[in-house]
Design a protein around this motif. Structure first.
Motif, PDB file in Angstrom:
ATOM      1  N   MET A  41      25.698  -2.228   5.433  1.00  0.00           N
ATOM      2  CA  MET A  41      27.056  -2.526   4.985  1.00  0.00           C
ATOM      3  C   MET A  41      27.116  -2.983   3.532  1.00  0.00           C
ATOM      4  O   MET A  41      28.199  -3.203   3.002  1.00  0.00           O
ATOM      5  N   GLN A  42      25.995  -3.135   2.862  1.00  0.00           N
ATOM      6  CA  GLN A  42      25.973  -3.573   1.474  1.00  0.00           C
ATOM      7  C   GLN A  42      26.367  -2.423   0.551  1.00  0.00           C
ATOM      8  O   GLN A  42      26.288  -1.253   0.927  1.00  0.00           O
ATOM      9  N   LEU A  43      26.784  -2.744  -0.670  1.00  0.00           N
ATOM     10  CA  LEU A  43      27.146  -1.701  -1.631  1.00  0.00           C
ATOM     11  C   LEU A  43      25.951  -0.830  -1.988  1.00  0.00           C
ATOM     12  O   LEU A  43      26.069   0.375  -2.144  1.00  0.00           O
ATOM     13  N   ASP A  44      24.806  -1.447  -2.139  1.00  0.00           N
ATOM     14  CA  ASP A  44      23.567  -0.723  -2.392  1.00  0.00           C
ATOM     15  C   ASP A  44      22.566  -1.167  -1.330  1.00  0.00           C
ATOM     16  O   ASP A  44      21.846  -2.149  -1.522  1.00  0.00           O
ATOM     17  N   PRO A  45      22.517  -0.463  -0.198  1.00  0.00           N
ATOM     18  CA  PRO A  45      21.708  -0.956   0.913  1.00  0.00           C
ATOM     19  C   PRO A  45      20.206  -0.958   0.631  1.00  0.00           C
ATOM     20  O   PRO A  45      19.471  -1.742   1.209  1.00  0.00           O
ATOM     21  N   TYR A  46      19.736  -0.098  -0.255  1.00  0.00           N
ATOM     22  CA  TYR A  46      18.315  -0.025  -0.554  1.00  0.00           C
ATOM     23  C   TYR A  46      18.123  -0.099  -2.072  1.00  0.00           C
ATOM     24  O   TYR A  46      17.942   0.929  -2.731  1.00  0.00           O
TER      25      TYR A  46
END
Length: 77
Positions: A41-46
């Motif tokens: 769910m993060q803007l940049d998951p990785y």
């Protein structure tokens, strides 16, 4: 004709305000926050993968800056 278009505009504005204000009334419950805190769910998951991809991209292009810049280090643009 002018009154009908003004009335339609007023109705559209009222409907958009009602739709926008409906989202502000919903609060996230404490037991729902675990879903929002997941890595997906993060803007940049990785972020490490993105950093490595950017490093490879800029090394091949011979340029620096964001991805929105046109051209590269070869001078072909």
């Amino acid at each position: 004709m002018k009154k009908i278009s003004r009335l339609l505009f007023l109705v559209a504005v009222l409907v958009s305000f009602a739709a926008a204000s409906g989202c502000s009334l919903k609060r996230v419950q404490p037991w729902e926050r675990d879903v929002l805190a997941k890595q997906e769910m993060q803007l940049d998951p990785y972020p490490l993968d993105s950093y490595l991809d950017d490093h490879i991209y800029y090394s091949k292009e011979g340029s620096s800056g964001g991805r929105g810049f046109g051209g590269g280090g070869c001078g072909c643009n």
